[in-house]
Design a protein around this motif. Structure first.
Motif, PDB file in Angstrom:
ATOM      1  N   ALA A   2    -118.194 -43.191  41.357  1.00 31.66           N
ATOM      2  CA  ALA A   2    -117.930 -44.591  41.673  1.00 31.66           C
ATOM      3  C   ALA A   2    -117.428 -45.351  40.448  1.00 31.66           C
ATOM      4  O   ALA A   2    -116.471 -46.132  40.522  1.00 31.66           O
ATOM      5  CB  ALA A   2    -119.196 -45.248  42.221  1.00 31.66           C
ATOM      6  N   LEU A   3    -118.069 -45.111  39.289  1.00 24.82           N
ATOM      7  CA  LEU A   3    -117.657 -45.785  38.066  1.00 24.82           C
ATOM      8  C   LEU A   3    -116.319 -45.256  37.553  1.00 24.82           C
ATOM      9  O   LEU A   3    -115.510 -46.001  37.004  1.00 24.82           O
ATOM     10  CB  LEU A   3    -118.732 -45.612  36.984  1.00 24.82           C
ATOM     11  CG  LEU A   3    -120.065 -46.306  37.262  1.00 24.82           C
ATOM     12  CD1 LEU A   3    -121.093 -45.930  36.197  1.00 24.82           C
ATOM     13  CD2 LEU A   3    -119.893 -47.813  37.304  1.00 24.82           C
ATOM     14  N   SER A   4    -116.069 -43.954  37.749  1.00 26.38           N
ATOM     15  CA  SER A   4    -114.832 -43.341  37.268  1.00 26.38           C
ATOM     16  C   SER A   4    -113.636 -43.760  38.094  1.00 26.38           C
ATOM     17  O   SER A   4    -112.496 -43.685  37.620  1.00 26.38           O
ATOM     18  CB  SER A   4    -114.952 -41.814  37.296  1.00 26.38           C
ATOM     19  OG  SER A   4    -115.984 -41.370  36.459  1.00 26.38           O
TER      20      SER A   4
ATOM     21  N   SER B 262    -110.688 -43.883  50.301  1.00 26.82           N
ATOM     22  CA  SER B 262    -111.982 -44.506  50.553  1.00 26.82           C
ATOM     23  C   SER B 262    -112.855 -44.422  49.304  1.00 26.82           C
ATOM     24  O   SER B 262    -112.585 -43.635  48.391  1.00 26.82           O
ATOM     25  CB  SER B 262    -112.687 -43.801  51.720  1.00 26.82           C
ATOM     26  OG  SER B 262    -112.909 -42.432  51.402  1.00 26.82           O
ATOM     27  N   ALA B 263    -113.889 -45.229  49.251  1.00 30.84           N
ATOM     28  CA  ALA B 263    -114.826 -45.176  48.128  1.00 30.84           C
ATOM     29  C   ALA B 263    -115.591 -43.860  48.169  1.00 30.84           C
ATOM     30  O   ALA B 263    -115.798 -43.291  49.243  1.00 30.84           O
ATOM     31  CB  ALA B 263    -115.790 -46.353  48.207  1.00 30.84           C
ATOM     32  N   PRO B 264    -116.003 -43.344  47.005  1.00 27.22           N
ATOM     33  CA  PRO B 264    -116.731 -42.069  46.998  1.00 27.22           C
ATOM     34  C   PRO B 264    -118.066 -42.156  47.726  1.00 27.22           C
ATOM     35  O   PRO B 264    -118.799 -43.142  47.568  1.00 27.22           O
ATOM     36  CB  PRO B 264    -116.933 -41.791  45.501  1.00 27.22           C
ATOM     37  CG  PRO B 264    -116.765 -43.105  44.828  1.00 27.22           C
ATOM     38  CD  PRO B 264    -115.806 -43.875  45.654  1.00 27.22           C
ATOM     39  N   PRO B 265    -118.405 -41.145  48.540  1.00 23.16           N
ATOM     40  CA  PRO B 265    -119.691 -41.126  49.248  1.00 23.16           C
ATOM     41  C   PRO B 265    -120.820 -40.754  48.290  1.00 23.16           C
ATOM     42  O   PRO B 265    -120.577 -40.356  47.145  1.00 23.16           O
ATOM     43  CB  PRO B 265    -119.494 -40.042  50.308  1.00 23.16           C
ATOM     44  CG  PRO B 265    -118.488 -39.114  49.696  1.00 23.16           C
ATOM     45  CD  PRO B 265    -117.572 -39.982  48.877  1.00 23.16           C
ATOM     46  N   THR B 266    -122.036 -40.865  48.744  1.00 20.32           N
ATOM     47  CA  THR B 266    -123.188 -40.594  47.882  1.00 20.32           C
ATOM     48  C   THR B 266    -123.806 -39.215  48.108  1.00 20.32           C
ATOM     49  O   THR B 266    -124.443 -38.672  47.214  1.00 20.32           O
ATOM     50  CB  THR B 266    -124.277 -41.663  48.101  1.00 20.32           C
ATOM     51  OG1 THR B 266    -124.634 -41.688  49.498  1.00 20.32           O
ATOM     52  CG2 THR B 266    -123.776 -43.036  47.696  1.00 20.32           C
ATOM     53  N   GLU B 267    -123.626 -38.626  49.305  1.00 17.88           N
ATOM     54  CA  GLU B 267    -124.194 -37.307  49.574  1.00 17.88           C
ATOM     55  C   GLU B 267    -123.378 -36.223  48.872  1.00 17.88           C
ATOM     56  O   GLU B 267    -122.138 -36.253  48.918  1.00 17.88           O
ATOM     57  CB  GLU B 267    -124.225 -37.028  51.078  1.00 17.88           C
ATOM     58  CG  GLU B 267    -125.230 -37.894  51.834  1.00 17.88           C
ATOM     59  CD  GLU B 267    -126.648 -37.671  51.330  1.00 17.88           C
ATOM     60  OE1 GLU B 267    -127.014 -36.503  51.103  1.00 17.88           O
ATOM     61  OE2 GLU B 267    -127.382 -38.659  51.162  1.00 17.88           O
ATOM     62  N   PRO B 268    -124.029 -35.241  48.210  1.00 15.69           N
ATOM     63  CA  PRO B 268    -123.318 -34.213  47.442  1.00 15.69           C
ATOM     64  C   PRO B 268    -122.247 -33.470  48.239  1.00 15.69           C
ATOM     65  O   PRO B 268    -121.128 -33.283  47.761  1.00 15.69           O
ATOM     66  CB  PRO B 268    -124.441 -33.264  47.001  1.00 15.69           C
ATOM     67  CG  PRO B 268    -125.671 -34.096  47.024  1.00 15.69           C
ATOM     68  CD  PRO B 268    -125.488 -35.076  48.134  1.00 15.69           C
ATOM     69  N   GLU B 269    -122.580 -33.040  49.463  1.00 14.71           N
ATOM     70  CA  GLU B 269    -121.607 -32.277  50.258  1.00 14.71           C
ATOM     71  C   GLU B 269    -120.399 -33.140  50.595  1.00 14.71           C
ATOM     72  O   GLU B 269    -119.252 -32.692  50.474  1.00 14.71           O
ATOM     73  CB  GLU B 269    -122.260 -31.758  51.543  1.00 14.71           C
ATOM     74  CG  GLU B 269    -123.409 -30.789  51.324  1.00 14.71           C
ATOM     75  CD  GLU B 269    -124.724 -31.481  51.016  1.00 14.71           C
ATOM     76  OE1 GLU B 269    -124.756 -32.734  51.012  1.00 14.71           O
ATOM     77  OE2 GLU B 269    -125.723 -30.770  50.769  1.00 14.71           O
ATOM     78  N   ALA B 270    -120.663 -34.365  51.011  1.00 12.04           N
ATOM     79  CA  ALA B 270    -119.563 -35.271  51.350  1.00 12.04           C
ATOM     80  C   ALA B 270    -118.756 -35.637  50.115  1.00 12.04           C
ATOM     81  O   ALA B 270    -117.525 -35.785  50.182  1.00 12.04           O
ATOM     82  CB  ALA B 270    -120.118 -36.534  52.012  1.00 12.04           C
TER      83      ALA B 270
END
Length: 344
Positions: free
Chosen positions: A184-186, A203-211
């Motif tokens: 998100a910061l990058s 889209s904005a990066p998701p938070t779940e590792p797989e996604a």
């Protein structure tokens, strides 16, 4: 945000440190507090911390002992010591052990807070120790990987990207959240690296590792496709991406086109043409865009006056800097800083 931990056996001191310093303005978040050295170690082992502020004299584990343990765990963590009096024997020992600064608690109200914050920020931003290059473990290894992710070389370097995705898959739940925060910061830095790419389509990066891995792979493919539409070979595209990463990572370093072209083994004229075609910007325009982006960050994260920020970002003329800044942001530097402070 830089993650900081405050360690002191006096709750009023911890509260005072939280409230007195303008942490947010300097991009520092107080991740937690601890009343003992042992509690501080447990906290550091459970999540990454880049800055530790610790009292020297505490019941049980002293601040000096805590510094030693922290250095063993992750030598990249910067330590600022808190002391009730200027006991130079203790202070010198702490500095010898790796502390980067000290604060006398009885003089908090007399401190130049901005100057103190700037010293801490400079210390944290110093390069990580060389021994991390050998691989490292724990938080230091994670930090090295996330620093690689913040660049853009992974877009063209298959081995690097594979290594990053492997590290993401191997991350535990806590580290996975750090990866999501890094992405998100990058995102802002990636946008600065390729300003002409249509980031609105992503889209904005998701938070779940797989996604997150699926999202990252899709983003990489999209940016690669955009770069390849320039019609240049993979080697030339890789050279330009390498140049872009160097410029963004050394914003304000007065880099010259001849120096950059030589570093990526392209002639100056061919570099100029291919850089324009691949990034869709001239080299000069790109330098200015990166400089203004860096200035935006400094306006929000430091209390430097505008003329100083202009100089640090490579502008000798403050009026020209202000004009360029307004052309790109719609606001003068002072207006930009005030507007974001009011929102915060």
């Amino acid at each position: 945000m830089i993650q900081a931990l405050i360690v002191d056996d006096e709750s009023l001191v911890r509260k005072g440190m939280r409230l007195l310093f303008p942490w947010d303005r300097y991009g520092i978040a107080i991740a937690g507090e601890a009343a003992t050295g042992q509690k501080a170690l447990e906290f550091i082992r459970s999540r990454p911390v880049q800055l530790l502020l610790t009292d020297i004299t505490m019941p049980g584990m002293s601040g000096l002992e805590l510094i030693k343990e922290v250095q063993r765990h992750d030598s990249s963590i910067k330590v600022v010591i808190l002391t009730c009096h200027q006991d130079f024997d203790f202070i010198q020992e702490a500095l010898r052990l790796g502390a980067v600064d000290y604060i006398v608690k009885t003089q908090l109200e007399k401190l130049d807070l901005d100057q103190t914050m700037e010293r801490m920020l400079r210390a944290v931003r110093q390069e990580a120790p060389a021994n991390e290059a050998s691989g490292g473990t724990g938080a230091s290894s994670l930090r090295r990987k996330t620093e690689e992710a913040e660049g853009v070389a992974w877009i063209v370097d298959d081995a690097l990207f594979g290594s990053l995705m492997e590290a993401l898959r191997d991350a535990g739940r806590r580290e996975a959240s750090d990866w999501a925060r890094t992405a998100a910061l990058s995102f802002k830095r990636w946008k600065l690296s390729f300003p002409m790419y249509d980031w609105h389509e992503e889209s904005a990066p998701p938070t779940e590792p797989e996604a997150l891995e699926i999202w990252w792979r899709k983003l990489r493919g999209n940016v690669q496709g955009w770069l390849r539409r320039s019609g240049y070979s993979e080697d030339v595209i890789s050279a330009i991406v390498k140049a872009v990463e160097r410029i963004v990572s050394q914003a304000g370093a007065h880099l010259k086109q001849s120096e950059i072209s030589q570093s990526v083994s392209l002639s100056k004229s061919y570099f100029s043409t291919s850089f324009r075609d691949i990034t869709r910007m001239t080299f000069t325009h790109f330098l200015q865009t990166v400089a203004i982006g860096n200035a935006c960050e400094m306006l929000l994260m430091t209390n430097y006056p505008v003329y100083s920020i202009a100089e640090k970002c490579g502008f000798a003329d403050q009026r020209y800097f202000s004009k360029m800044f307004k052309d790109q942001t719609g606001l003068l530097p002072s207006e930009y800083r005030q507007a974001h402070q009011e929102r915060g």
